[in-house]
Write an enzyme that holds these catalytic residues in place. Structure first.
Site, short mmCIF file in Angstrom:
data_model
loop_
_atom_site.label_atom_id
_atom_site.label_comp_id
_atom_site.label_asym_id
_atom_site.label_seq_id
_atom_site.Cartn_x
_atom_site.Cartn_y
_atom_site.Cartn_z
N ASN A 198 -1.37 -12.32 -14.84
CA ASN A 198 -1.05 -12.38 -13.42
C ASN A 198 -1.98 -11.43 -12.66
O ASN A 198 -2.05 -10.24 -12.97
CB ASN A 198 0.42 -11.99 -13.23
CG ASN A 198 0.78 -11.79 -11.78
OD1 ASN A 198 0.30 -12.52 -10.91
ND2 ASN A 198 1.64 -10.81 -11.50
N ARG A 246 -2.40 7.26 -11.98
CA ARG A 246 -3.52 7.29 -12.91
C ARG A 246 -4.82 7.75 -12.28
O ARG A 246 -5.79 8.02 -12.97
CB ARG A 246 -3.69 5.90 -13.55
CG ARG A 246 -2.68 5.61 -14.65
CD ARG A 246 -2.95 4.28 -15.31
NE ARG A 246 -2.50 3.17 -14.47
CZ ARG A 246 -2.71 1.89 -14.77
NH1 ARG A 246 -3.41 1.56 -15.84
NH2 ARG A 246 -2.26 0.94 -13.97
N ALA A 278 0.82 -1.21 0.00
CA ALA A 278 0.00 0.00 0.00
C ALA A 278 0.85 1.26 0.00
O ALA A 278 0.49 2.28 0.59
CB ALA A 278 -0.93 0.00 1.22
N THR A 328 7.40 -3.55 -7.12
CA THR A 328 6.75 -4.45 -6.17
C THR A 328 7.75 -5.35 -5.44
O THR A 328 7.56 -5.68 -4.27
CB THR A 328 5.73 -5.32 -6.91
OG1 THR A 328 6.36 -5.95 -8.04
CG2 THR A 328 4.56 -4.49 -7.40
N ASP A 386 -5.17 -2.15 -3.42
CA ASP A 386 -6.18 -1.57 -4.31
C ASP A 386 -7.07 -2.64 -4.94
O ASP A 386 -7.67 -2.41 -5.98
CB ASP A 386 -5.51 -0.75 -5.41
CG ASP A 386 -4.59 -1.58 -6.30
OD1 ASP A 386 -4.38 -2.76 -5.99
OD2 ASP A 386 -4.09 -1.04 -7.32
#
Length: 508
Positions: free
Chosen positions: A197, A33, A27, A103, A127
């Site tokens: 994925n 975006r 998070a 990530t 999210d």
């Protein structure tokens, strides 16, 4: 992120079937975006931050036995506050990703907290709000039972008709996992693959962090990809399992405000459908009705169009909530009628009450059983006693109103002296005349009457009629008359001619 040379395993290391489950939620990102200065996971869905939905699901899996680990970065303080509001103090451990480098880097930031844990680690994104605990439980089960001995890594995959923008899952000729390739790094042939994925993983923690140390930012983004870890584990001879899920919407993330709006619609209709099928609630127009997923509504209650029921509101059985009303974090009893365009916030309406139209309850207002508050009545920090009425154009603030009392149109409790708020107390069986001003602090005794237009600045004794500006005692009322307004007005005496014709408010 300090990297070490490869240390491949000699033999596959099966997960322990008794290993505890840890959950790590990513998070830390801003979510560019979304075109927002607010971190993506703090945007609200169904009245709650996205991260709160994921935390609730995670909590259902760990069942309070272990904390939920959350990687924070952008607006870390606000994200932590949202997580703790859902999980409570001690329910979460926070890990800071100081610089967003992908990530893989986000998960690697948790090495100090989890590196020595002999656990199965479920990695989620903050999210992805609609993923269900049952789905994640099935993923963990497959991970632990893969080929009879368990896998080092299990990733969730779904198939899309248009996989543009997503990492593709590449399988070998036997259909086993080979690698994940991101859109920007994929060949034209790989971009034709429809299996993508979903970004949800199970790892054996003791194998995850050594593999992460070997990840290199050799990609178009120059980032450390978590998606590289399954291929590293496979090259080490470890088993990598693919959990093929069929509900793409459930495991989809939110990246834009358009997607947020679409998820809001899905969640709203899902909630209303459950109320209609499982709780016996009538929803006249589901396209124009909103009910929070956290709300509870009883059998045979009817929701008219444009009704909003928000937060943790509880509504009883046999109620009718009419058009345009909004109820937030409140309790409504059984057999209640709330007429058009009422607003009820942090308040309580007991059984068989009537409210509205255009009434407003706030800040702990309470209507006792069988009471009524009508057109343009506002109650703030006020208790309206059983079978009492305030039917028109009235403000009751910081007040206690007893039972069977009638408050006439235009009455105001003048509770603010410019510095402090003060209490008004109106006892049982009182009749407050229209346009009475009650200047707090003040008490009106049982069975008393105030004449229309009175300005009450001093306490009124029980069984007393007062009138005037300021209000003065005009008559002691016999107990048997029960504060009968016409009798009081016609009752003779030197001051009788000074009394307004209407001593009590309209009870309609």
């Amino acid at each position: 992120m300090e990297r070490q040379p490869p240390t491949p395993q000699q033999q596959p290391a099966a997960p322990s079937p008794t290993a505890p489950l840890d959950i790590l939620i990513l998070a830390a990102g801003l979510g560019t975006r979304m075109r927002s200065s607010t971190a993506k996971v703090l945007h609200r869905l169904g009245g709650r931050p996205l991260i709160a939905h994921v935390c609730r699901t995670a909590s259902a899996l760990v069942k309070g036995e272990r904390p939920v680990y959350v990687v924070v970065g952008h607006q870390a303080g606000e994200v932590e506050e949202a997580v703790l509001a859902e999980l409570g103090e001690g329910g979460a451990v926070f890990v800071t990703q100081t610089e967003q480098r992908g990530t893989g880097d986000a998960v690697f930031a948790a090495r100090a907290a989890l590196g020595d844990a002999n656990s199965t680690l479920l990695v989620l994104s903050g999210d992805v709000p609609l993923v269900r605990a049952e789905t994640l439980g099935s993923l963990v089960h497959q991970h632990r039972t893969h080929r009879g001995r368990g896998a080092a890594c299990t990733l969730m995959a779904v198939r899309l008709e248009d996989p543009t923008g997503y990492g593709r899952v590449v399988r070998d000729e036997e259909g086993r996992f080979e690698r994940i390739v991101e859109q920007k790094d994929a060949t034209p042939e790989e971009r034709q693959i429809g299996e993508i994925n979903a970004g949800i993983y199970c790892f054996e923690t003791r194998l995850l962090f050594p593999a992460l140390e070997r990840v290199r930012p050799e990609n178009a983004q120059g980032e450390f990809y978590l998606t590289d870890v399954p291929a590293i584990l496979r090259a080490d001879g470890e088993d990598v399992s693919i959990y093929a899920h069929t509900d793409t919407r459930e495991v989809a993330g939110i990246n834009t405000r358009v997607e947020l709006s679409e998820f809001e619609r899905i969640l709203r209709l899902r909630t209303l459908r459950s109320l209609m099928l499982n709780s016996g609630v009538t929803v006249i127009d589901p396209q124009h009705t909103y009910v929070s997923p956290d709300a509870q509504i009883g059998r045979d209650t009817t929701l008219h169009p444009n009704v909003h029921v928000e937060g943790r509101t509880v509504i009883g059985e046999g109620c009718e909530i009419m058009q345009g009303s909004r109820i937030v974090d409140s309790r409504v009893g059984n057999g209640v009628t709330i007429k058009d365009h009422c607003l009820v916030v942090d308040s309580e309406v007991s059984d068989h009450c009537k409210l509205g139209p255009f009434a407003h309850l706030r800040m702990g207002a309470r209507m006792e059983e069988g009471s009524a508050a009508g057109n343009f009545v506002e109650m703030k920090k006020t208790r309206l006693g059983s079978k009492s009425k305030a039917m028109h154009l009235t403000y009751l603030g910081d007040a206690e109103v007893g039972e069977r009392t009638n408050v006439g149109a235009g009455t105001v409790t003048c509770n603010y002296d410019g510095k402090n708020k003060h209490q008004t107390t109106i006892e049982h069986d009182v009749k407050i005349g229209s346009d009475t001003m009650l200047v707090a602090p003040v008490r009106v005794g049982a069975r008393a009457v105030t004449a229309a237009g009175s300005v009450v600045t001093e306490d009124v004794a029980p069984d007393t009629l007062v009138a005037g500006v300021p209000a003065r005692v005009k008559k002691k009322l016999p107990r048997e008359e029960k504060a009968d307004a016409p009798a009081a007005a016609e009752g003779g005496g030197d001051d009788a001619g000074e009394l307004p014709a209407a001593t009590a408010g309209d009870e309609r």
